[in-house]
Design a protein around this motif. Structure first.
Motif, PDB file in Angstrom:
ATOM      1  N   PHE A   1       0.796  -1.408   0.033  1.00  0.00           N
ATOM      2  CA  PHE A   1       0.006  -0.025   0.177  1.00  0.00           C
ATOM      3  C   PHE A   1       0.744   1.145  -0.174  1.00  0.00           C
ATOM      4  CE2 PHE A   1      -3.358  -2.943   1.350  1.00  0.00           C
ATOM      5  CZ  PHE A   1      -4.370  -2.638   0.579  1.00  0.00           C
ATOM      6  N   VAL A   2       1.898   1.267   0.857  1.00  0.00           N
ATOM      7  CA  VAL A   2       2.940   2.457   0.586  1.00  0.00           C
ATOM      8  C   VAL A   2       3.413   2.464  -0.932  1.00  0.00           C
ATOM      9  CG1 VAL A   2       5.297   3.290   1.227  1.00  0.00           C
ATOM     10  CG2 VAL A   2       3.677   2.272   2.915  1.00  0.00           C
ATOM     11  N   ASP A   3       3.845   1.499  -1.465  1.00  0.00           N
ATOM     12  CA  ASP A   3       4.120   1.696  -2.956  1.00  0.00           C
ATOM     13  C   ASP A   3       2.966   2.267  -3.987  1.00  0.00           C
ATOM     14  OD1 ASP A   3       6.660   0.676  -2.070  1.00  0.00           O
ATOM     15  OD2 ASP A   3       6.219  -1.299  -2.734  1.00  0.00           O
ATOM     16  N   GLN A   4       1.849   1.691  -3.641  1.00  0.00           N
ATOM     17  CA  GLN A   4       0.823   2.056  -4.440  1.00  0.00           C
ATOM     18  C   GLN A   4       0.589   3.917  -4.171  1.00  0.00           C
ATOM     19  OE1 GLN A   4      -0.654   0.700  -6.899  1.00  0.00           O
ATOM     20  NE2 GLN A   4      -2.621   1.611  -7.036  1.00  0.00           N
ATOM     21  N   ILE A   5       0.683   4.139  -2.920  1.00  0.00           N
ATOM     22  CA  ILE A   5       0.378   5.613  -2.869  1.00  0.00           C
ATOM     23  C   ILE A   5       1.698   6.334  -3.497  1.00  0.00           C
ATOM     24  CG2 ILE A   5       0.695   7.470  -0.867  1.00  0.00           C
ATOM     25  CD1 ILE A   5      -0.453   5.507   0.947  1.00  0.00           C
ATOM     26  N   GLN A   6       2.692   6.003  -3.386  1.00  0.00           N
ATOM     27  CA  GLN A   6       3.840   6.606  -4.145  1.00  0.00           C
ATOM     28  C   GLN A   6       3.430   6.375  -5.883  1.00  0.00           C
ATOM     29  OE1 GLN A   6       6.403   8.004  -2.925  1.00  0.00           O
ATOM     30  NE2 GLN A   6       5.635   7.590  -0.842  1.00  0.00           N
ATOM     31  N   ARG A   7       3.092   5.445  -6.240  1.00  0.00           N
ATOM     32  CA  ARG A   7       2.829   5.136  -7.707  1.00  0.00           C
ATOM     33  C   ARG A   7       1.677   6.305  -8.099  1.00  0.00           C
ATOM     34  NH1 ARG A   7       3.929  -0.333  -6.944  1.00  0.00           N
ATOM     35  NH2 ARG A   7       1.995  -0.522  -6.325  1.00  0.00           N
ATOM     36  N   VAL A   8       0.635   6.427  -7.162  1.00  0.00           N
ATOM     37  CA  VAL A   8      -0.520   7.271  -7.408  1.00  0.00           C
ATOM     38  C   VAL A   8      -0.009   8.760  -7.510  1.00  0.00           C
ATOM     39  CG1 VAL A   8      -2.611   8.433  -6.575  1.00  0.00           C
ATOM     40  CG2 VAL A   8      -2.199   5.949  -6.380  1.00  0.00           C
ATOM     41  N   MET A   9       1.195   8.989  -6.511  1.00  0.00           N
ATOM     42  CA  MET A   9       1.760  10.682  -6.467  1.00  0.00           C
ATOM     43  C   MET A   9       2.499  10.860  -7.997  1.00  0.00           C
ATOM     44  SD  MET A   9       3.407  10.973  -2.630  1.00  0.00           S
ATOM     45  CE  MET A   9       4.007  12.308  -3.140  1.00  0.00           C
ATOM     46  N   ARG A  10       2.992   9.729  -8.563  1.00  0.00           N
ATOM     47  CA  ARG A  10       3.744   9.851  -9.571  1.00  0.00           C
ATOM     48  C   ARG A  10       2.839   9.726 -10.926  1.00  0.00           C
ATOM     49  NH1 ARG A  10       7.286   6.628  -6.724  1.00  0.00           N
ATOM     50  NH2 ARG A  10       6.753   4.861  -7.967  1.00  0.00           N
ATOM     51  N   ASN A  11       1.317   9.603 -10.595  1.00  0.00           N
ATOM     52  CA  ASN A  11       0.482   9.350 -11.780  1.00  0.00           C
ATOM     53  C   ASN A  11       0.959   8.027 -12.845  1.00  0.00           C
ATOM     54  OD1 ASN A  11      -0.977  11.655 -11.371  1.00  0.00           O
ATOM     55  ND2 ASN A  11       0.470  12.954 -12.467  1.00  0.00           N
ATOM     56  N   GLU A  12       1.645   6.943 -11.796  1.00  0.00           N
ATOM     57  CA  GLU A  12       1.848   5.717 -12.493  1.00  0.00           C
ATOM     58  C   GLU A  12       0.796   4.575 -12.308  1.00  0.00           C
ATOM     59  OE1 GLU A  12       5.768   4.968 -11.136  1.00  0.00           O
ATOM     60  OE2 GLU A  12       6.635   6.500 -12.032  1.00  0.00           O
ATOM     61  N   ALA A  13      -0.202   5.023 -11.410  1.00  0.00           N
ATOM     62  CA  ALA A  13      -1.156   3.973 -11.227  1.00  0.00           C
ATOM     63  C   ALA A  13      -2.356   3.959 -12.088  1.00  0.00           C
ATOM     64  CB  ALA A  13      -1.843   4.207  -9.922  1.00  0.00           C
ATOM     65  N   SER A  14      -3.002   2.989 -12.379  1.00  0.00           N
ATOM     66  CA  SER A  14      -4.373   3.004 -13.099  1.00  0.00           C
ATOM     67  C   SER A  14      -5.400   2.356 -12.344  1.00  0.00           C
ATOM     68  CB  SER A  14      -4.118   2.702 -14.262  1.00  0.00           C
ATOM     69  OG  SER A  14      -3.639   1.114 -14.483  1.00  0.00           O
ATOM     70  N   ASP A  15      -6.545   2.179 -12.866  1.00  0.00           N
ATOM     71  CA  ASP A  15      -7.726   1.646 -12.431  1.00  0.00           C
ATOM     72  C   ASP A  15      -7.732  -0.004 -12.292  1.00  0.00           C
ATOM     73  OD1 ASP A  15     -10.250   2.131 -11.074  1.00  0.00           O
ATOM     74  OD2 ASP A  15     -11.358   1.092 -12.864  1.00  0.00           O
ATOM     75  N   HIS A  16      -6.712  -0.479 -13.335  1.00  0.00           N
ATOM     76  CA  HIS A  16      -6.801  -1.835 -13.319  1.00  0.00           C
ATOM     77  C   HIS A  16      -5.429  -2.174 -13.467  1.00  0.00           C
ATOM     78  CE1 HIS A  16     -11.170  -2.507 -14.216  1.00  0.00           C
ATOM     79  NE2 HIS A  16     -10.933  -1.248 -14.910  1.00  0.00           N
ATOM     80  N   ASP A  17      -4.282  -1.662 -12.625  1.00  0.00           N
ATOM     81  CA  ASP A  17      -2.857  -1.915 -12.589  1.00  0.00           C
ATOM     82  C   ASP A  17      -2.855  -3.181 -11.730  1.00  0.00           C
ATOM     83  OD1 ASP A  17      -3.029  -1.285 -10.002  1.00  0.00           O
ATOM     84  OD2 ASP A  17      -2.398   0.944 -10.306  1.00  0.00           O
ATOM     85  N   ALA A  18      -1.576  -3.598 -11.604  1.00  0.00           N
ATOM     86  CA  ALA A  18      -1.496  -5.197 -10.831  1.00  0.00           C
ATOM     87  C   ALA A  18      -1.880  -4.907  -9.345  1.00  0.00           C
ATOM     88  CB  ALA A  18      -0.095  -5.324 -10.862  1.00  0.00           C
ATOM     89  N   HIS A  19      -1.728  -3.941  -8.645  1.00  0.00           N
ATOM     90  CA  HIS A  19      -2.109  -3.762  -7.311  1.00  0.00           C
ATOM     91  C   HIS A  19      -3.623  -3.737  -7.304  1.00  0.00           C
ATOM     92  CE1 HIS A  19      -1.850  -2.098  -3.067  1.00  0.00           C
ATOM     93  NE2 HIS A  19      -3.164  -1.416  -3.569  1.00  0.00           N
ATOM     94  N   ASN A  20      -4.274  -2.915  -8.013  1.00  0.00           N
ATOM     95  CA  ASN A  20      -5.726  -2.803  -7.901  1.00  0.00           C
ATOM     96  C   ASN A  20      -6.674  -4.029  -8.240  1.00  0.00           C
ATOM     97  OD1 ASN A  20      -5.815   0.005  -6.904  1.00  0.00           O
ATOM     98  ND2 ASN A  20      -5.795   0.744  -8.827  1.00  0.00           N
TER      99      ASN A  20
END
Length: 423
Positions: free
Chosen positions: A272-291
């Protein structure tokens, strides 16, 4: 803890955290703050987004997400999910591929009732849809089942499986994943005595605790240490007024989730810490591996209290299946009565939930079955999830299971030859 107040308190905490996440995301995303160079607002918005999604997913049943399927004709055919048998605690559903001819193998997937929805087997269903007619047990969330519908324990579960097998007929290949393996074996033995003509063609048991004491794990050790009184006092609550099942005793999904997360808390926290960092960098998406993973993992369902308690007491503590002493509706089920249903067991060498040895014990119970109809497989390097949904399933186990079905179908030899390359 057997009170509605405790159940509602857990729901209140979940709801509050979802609200806090939504509030933090909205506040930190206010346009005026974009003028400030301080990264705290970006972090706050990212934390809010991840927190809101996390707590919101806990009460949502995931969608199957199987809408189309590309067949041999090169066309995308719509997949329709239809209910074959409807019951209060669970339905038998069929994934019908519109416009495609009926496939040679009819497969019944028995999904576990162990905290997660049947959608946990989504990838298993997709892989079998290639050349099978796929049916699956879709268990309902106990919080949504009125008390007037009565109890549901492991005997009721077994009788549900019996009815589902009868509905599909004797040309069915049954695949039980994890927790239902021992009860599916018992249901097959029950049919062997009560309705032999309705027995399936084959039975594949994947990573299930047929004999929990064969190879002890943390799960079996916990079942030994804790008394039934302690379990009932600490794990069982009554559904609150928010849901249709108000007053029903359950093992709440949120409490189960807390147990799941605590087993690997460091790994989950880091994720979850890593996912927050990805969201901050605009690297996350609705269907990424974490989600993709956590949308399913966090979606939990309440389990009927009598089912949970009877599973611990009768399967793990008393080992009624392993000792061939299981009784269903006053009838003692005898596994040796299985004489013409081919049985295969699949285990993962690195399975820390149902360790190798626990599932293969089913073959020793089937004393009336010739060795030619028994098979077993231990997948090297595979953990619990991998043997039914991971790379090990896709690359190695699925082809073996398909071959086993072909060899034990009606007119098996001809059908096997016709599908040599299908797996």
């Amino acid at each position: 803890m057997r009170y509605m107040m405790t159940y509602d308190l857990m729901e209140t905490v979940r709801n509050t955290n979802q609200w806090l996440g939504a509030s933090a995301r909205s506040l930190a995303s206010y346009p005026m703050f974009a003028m400030a160079p301080n990264p705290v607002f970006s972090w706050m918005a990212a934390w809010g987004e991840v927190t809101e999604r996390t707590y919101q997913r806990m009460i949502v049943k995931p969608d199957w997400g199987i809408r189309t399927f590309t067949c041999e004709d090169g066309k995308d055919h719509l997949v329709e999910i239809e209910t074959v048998v409807e019951r209060p605690f669970g339905d038998l559903i069929h994934f019908r591929v519109n416009g495609r001819k009926t496939q040679p193998r009819k497969v019944l997937l028995v999904a576990p009732m162990s905290g997660h929805y049947a959608t946990l087997l989504r990838s298993t269903v997709k892989s079998l849809l290639v050349n099978c007619e796929v049916y699956i047990t879709d268990w309902h969330n106990a919080r949504d089942i009125p008390v007037s519908d009565g109890k549901f324990d492991i005997e009721d579960y077994t009788l549900y499986l019996v009815d589902f097998m009868r509905a599909l007929g004797p040309d069915t290949h049954v695949v039980a994943v994890c927790q239902p393996a021992p009860l599916t074996l018992a249901a097959t033995a029950y049919l062997a005595e009560q309705d032999p003509e309705a027995q399936p063609s084959s039975l594949t048991l994947i990573g299930g605790p047929v004999d929990p004491d064969a190879t002890p794990t943390d799960v079996t050790d916990f079942g030994r240490r804790v008394t039934m009184g302690q379990l009932e006092e600490t794990m069982i609550q009554r559904v609150g007024f928010k849901y249709k099942g108000v007053g029903r005793k359950v093992y709440p999904g949120l409490l189960q989730l807390a147990s799941f997360m605590s087993m690997n808390s460091d790994r989950h926290s880091q994720a979850f810490v890593d996912q927050i960092q990805r969201v901050m960098r605009n690297e996350a998406s609705d269907h990424d591996a974490h989600n993709r993973f956590y949308d399913e993992y966090l979606a939990v369902m309440d389990m009927p209290a009598e089912f949970y308690l009877s599973t611990v007491e009768r399967v793990f503590k008393n080992r009624e299946i392993a000792r061939n002493e299981f009784v269903v509706a006053g009838h003692k089920v005898d596994m040796s009565k299985i004489t013409n249903v081919a049985v295969k067991t699949v285990e993962g060498a690195n399975d820390d939930i149902s360790a190798p040895g626990q599932c293969v014990a089913a073959l020793d119970l089937c004393t009336g079955l010739p060795d030619s109809k028994k098979a077993s497989h231990v997948e090297p390097g595979a953990g619990h999830y991998g043997i039914f949904a991971g790379r090990s399933w896709r690359d190695n186990i699925r082809p073996l299971v398909i071959d086993f079905m072909n060899a034990n179908s009606k007119g098996g030899a001809a059908r096997k030859a016709a599908n040599t390359n299908a797996a």
